[in-house]
Design a protein around this motif. Structure first.
Motif, PDB file in Angstrom:
ATOM      1  N   GLU A 138       0.894  -1.158   0.000  1.00 24.11           N
ATOM      2  CA  GLU A 138       0.000   0.000   0.000  1.00 24.11           C
ATOM      3  C   GLU A 138       0.933   1.210   0.000  1.00 24.11           C
ATOM      4  O   GLU A 138       1.826   1.307   0.845  1.00 24.11           O
ATOM      5  N   VAL A 139       0.747   2.124  -0.958  1.00 25.43           N
ATOM      6  CA  VAL A 139       1.710   3.205  -1.134  1.00 25.43           C
ATOM      7  C   VAL A 139       1.036   4.568  -1.018  1.00 25.43           C
ATOM      8  O   VAL A 139       0.046   4.841  -1.699  1.00 25.43           O
ATOM      9  N   PHE A 140       1.588   5.391  -0.139  1.00 27.18           N
ATOM     10  CA  PHE A 140       1.175   6.787  -0.048  1.00 27.18           C
ATOM     11  C   PHE A 140       2.289   7.642  -0.638  1.00 27.18           C
ATOM     12  O   PHE A 140       3.476   7.397  -0.377  1.00 27.18           O
ATOM     13  N   PHE A 141       1.895   8.656  -1.398  1.00 28.71           N
ATOM     14  CA  PHE A 141       2.880   9.555  -1.992  1.00 28.71           C
ATOM     15  C   PHE A 141       2.821  10.913  -1.316  1.00 28.71           C
ATOM     16  O   PHE A 141       1.806  11.604  -1.378  1.00 28.71           O
ATOM     17  N   ASP A 142       3.905  11.277  -0.619  1.00 24.27           N
ATOM     18  CA  ASP A 142       4.016  12.596  -0.004  1.00 24.27           C
ATOM     19  C   ASP A 142       4.596  13.563  -1.028  1.00 24.27           C
ATOM     20  O   ASP A 142       5.795  13.499  -1.357  1.00 24.27           O
TER      21      ASP A 142
END
Length: 530
Positions: A138-142
Motif C-alpha cells: 500500500e503506497v502513499f505519496f508525499d
C-alpha cells in the motif's frame, strides 16, 4: 473511518530539537499509538540508519490491534534503476506492507536540490510507486513542498500528482513542508486539485506559521481523507501538525470519526506518555491535553462554572481524558474556595466567617510569594486546618544544620532534628548530599519508627525560584517540591528568605499530606466496612 490518522511521531517527530528515541522508546510509543487507535504509524526510514531498521525488525511479528505500520523513504535516486536502488531494497527488507514515498513536486527543488531534470523526477516518482505496488505494498505519496510548488508552477505540481496516481498511489498527500501557507490558500489549492484529480488526498502540514492544525482541518473540510501529524506537535523547526488537537477537533467539532469508539478519552494519557518517553516537558497550556487546558483561576469564571461548566469550557474535559482544575490564588474569590472545598468534601457554607478569613489569608500569603495554584497539597492542608479538619502528625522542637568544607574540598552536610511525635520526643541526625537532602534524611529517620510508610514517599522534583532578585543573596525564595508514592503525585510549597526554611516548609507539608491521605483512606474504608 471518515478520516484516516497517519502518525509520524516516530519519524518526523523525532527530527525535533532535543528528541532522540531509542529502539525501545519507539517500540513503547508505537504500542501506545496502536492502543489509541490511529490508522497508520510511520515507524521511520529503514534505509537511513540501523536504529530504524532494528525497530522494523523488532515489530515484524507484533500483533497490531488498530494500526498499520508504515515505512518512509524517498523515491529512487536520479539515474538509478528502481530495482537496483538501495532505498527500495531497504523498504523490502523492513517487512512492512505500507510505504510512504516522498517526492519533489516543486520544480525549484527538482532543479536546485536534486540537480536533475523535471522529466527524470517524474520517472523517479512513477517508477518507485509502481515498483512497490507490484511488490504488494500500500503506497502513499508525499508530494513534498506541494503548495509552494503549486503557487509557482501549478502545471508541474499537478503533473507530479498525476504521475503518482497513474502509478497506483493509494493516497496523494499534499505537503506544506515549509509551513508557510495560510488556511485560505490550502482550501483554494485543494479544490483546484480536486477539479483535476479523483485520487484520494491527504494533508501533511508544518507549524512554522502557527497554522498547522487549522490547515489540516480546512484540508479535511475540503476533501482530504488522510491527516498526517505528530503527538504534541513534535517535529523539525516549529513542529508538525499536533494530532492531539486535530483528533478531538475532527471528532467533537466536525463530527467525523477518526478513532475507534471509546478511544478519544485516552488522548491525554497518550500525549503525556509520549512526552515522558521522549523526555520532553509537556506544554501546560497545550489545547485539550495540557495540564492547564481546563484550569480556572479568575473568581468570576469559577462562579459561573459552579452554575454550568459550559460557561467557560468549550468541551467536557473528560471527553479527551483530561480534568477540570480550579486554582486558588490572589485572583480567587469565594467561588474558588467553594469549588475546591466541594472537591475535598468540605461543606464550607457553615464556616462563612472562617471562609472569608481564609480567602484573605490566601491572598496575603500569595502576596508574600506563596503560589498555591501549583501546590494543591499545601492548599488542601491549609483548607483543612482552617476548618479544624486536620492536626499535624508531628511538631518541630529544634533543628540544626551543619555544613563543613574540608581542605580537600569535600563538603559534608548534617542535619540534627528534635521532633515531638505525640507524647514522645525523638532526637536524631543524618547526613546528606546537601543541606536539603540531609534535612529530608533526618526527618525520615526520626519519623520511621512511628510512620514506617514514609519510606513509600519519594521526592520526584525540587524547584527553587528567586522572588525578589534585587535583594541578591538576601532574596526571598519559593521552593516547590513534588513527591509521589505508589498511588499519586502531589506538590507542596515553602517561602522564606532562607532556602533551608522554605525547603523545610515544603518537606513538612509533603509528609503531612501523605499521612493525612492515608488516614482519610483508612477512615473511609472503615466506614464502608461498617
Amino acid at each position: 473511518m471518515d478520516v484516516l490518522i497517519y502518525d509520524t511521531t516516530l519519524r518526523d517527530g523525532s527530527q525535533g530539537e532535543g528528541i532522540s528515541l531509542s529502539v525501545e522508546d519507539k517500540i513503547k510509543i508505537a504500542r501506545k499509538l496502536d492502543f489509541l487507535g490511529v490508522s497508520y504509524i510511520e515507524g521511520g526510514w529503514p534505509g537511513s540508519n540501523p536504529k530504524d531498521m532494528a525497530f522494523f525488525q523488532a515489530m515484524r511479528d507484533y500483533p497490531w490491534e488498530n494500526a498499520k505500520l508504515s515505512a518512509f523513504s524517498f523515491t529512487r535516486k536520479a539515474g538509478v534503476r528502481v530495482q537496483d536502488d538501495i532505498i527500495m531494497k531497504s523498504l523490502l527488507e523492513s517487512g512492512v506492507k505500507v510505504a510512504t514515498l516522498v517526492g519533489k513536486s516543486w520544480d525549484f527543488h527538482v532543479l536546485r536540490a536534486l540537480e536533475t531534470t523535471l522529466e527524470e523526477n517524474l520517472s523517479m516518482v512513477g517508477e518507485s510507486i509502481a515498483y512497490l505496488k507490484d511488490k504488494g505494498f500500500e503506497v502513499f505519496f508525499d508530494a513534498e513542498h506541494f503548495f509552494d510548488g503549486y503557487k509557482r508552477n501549478p502545471d508541474y505540481a499537478l503533473q507530479v500528482l498525476e504521475t503518482a496516481a497513474q502509478a497506483g498511489a493509494d493516497c496523494l498527500v499534499l505537503c506544506d513542508t515549509n509551513g508557510g501557507c495560510m488556511p485560505w490558500e490550502i482550501a483554494q489549492i485543494i479544490n483546484q486539485v480536486r477539479s483535476r484529480s479523483t485520487a484520494p488526498l491527504g494533508i501533511h502540514t508544518h507549524n512554522d506559521s502557527a497554522c498547522a492544525v487549522s490547515n489540516s482541518l480546512i484540508a479535511v473540510q475540503n476533501g482530504c481523507v488522510q491527516v498526517q501529524g505528530t503527538i504534541n506537535s513534535y517535529g523539525e523547526r516549529c513542529g508538525n501538525a499536533d494530532l492531539c488537537s486535530i483528533i478531538p477537533n475532527l471528532e467533537l467539532k466536525m463530527d467525523l470519526k477518526c478513532l475507534p469508539d471509546g478511544k478519544l478519552k485516552h488522548l491525554t494519557e497518550v500525549s503525556h506518555y509520549v512526552s515522558e518517553i521522549a523526555n520532553m516537558p509537556g506544554s501546560n497550556n497545550q489545547p485539550f491535553v495540557g495540564y492547564g487546558a481546563f484550569a480556572h483561576k479568575a473568581g468570576i469564571h469559577v462562579s459561573a462554572l459552579l452554575k454550568d461548566s459550559l460557561t467557560y469550557e468549550h468541551i467536557n474535559p473528560e471527553a479527551v481524558g483530561n480534568h477540570r482544575r480550579v486554582l486558588v490564588s490572589e485572583l480567587a474569590g469565594l467561588s474558588n474556595l467553594q469549588y475546591k472545598a466541594q472537591e475535598l468534601g468540605i461543606d464550607i457554607n457553615k464556616y462563612s466567617d472562617e471562609t472569608k478569613q481564609l480567602t484573605k489569608k490566601i491572598k496575603e500569603l500569595e502576596n508574600d510569594g506563596y503560589q498555591f495554584e501549583g501546590a494543591d497539597a499545601s492548599l488542601e492542608l491549609l483548607l483543612r486546618k482552617a476548618f479544624n479538619q486536620y492536626e499535624d502528625y508531628f511538631q518541630l522542637k529544634n533543628l540544626k544544620i551543619i555544613l563543613e568544607k574540608t581542605v580537600d574540598n569535600e563538603i559534608i552536610s548534617e542535619a540534627m532534628i528534635k521532633l515531638a511525635i505525640g507524647s514522645e520526643i525523638v532526637h536524631t541526625a543524618a547526613e546528606g548530599d546537601g543541606p536539603v537532602n540531609a534535612l529530608d534524611n533526618s526527618l525520615r529517620k526520626a519519623l520511621y519508627d512511628v510512620y514506617p510508610e514514609i519510606n513509600e514517599m519519594h521526592l520526584t522534583d525540587y524547584k527553587v525560584r528567586v522572588l525578589n532578585g534585587q535583594e541578591a543573596t538576601a532574596a526571598k525564595v519559593r521552593v516547590l517540591i513534588e513527591s509521589s508514592d505508589q498511588h499519586e503525585k502531589w506538590t507542596t510549597v515553602g517561602v522564606s528568605e532562607n532556602i533551608i526554611e522554605a525547603s523545610y516548609q515544603a518537606l513538612v507539608d509533603s509528609i503531612n499530606y501523605m499521612m493525612m491521605k492515608r488516614q482519610l483512606f483508612a477512615e473511609r474504608t472503615k466506614r464502608l466496612e461498617a
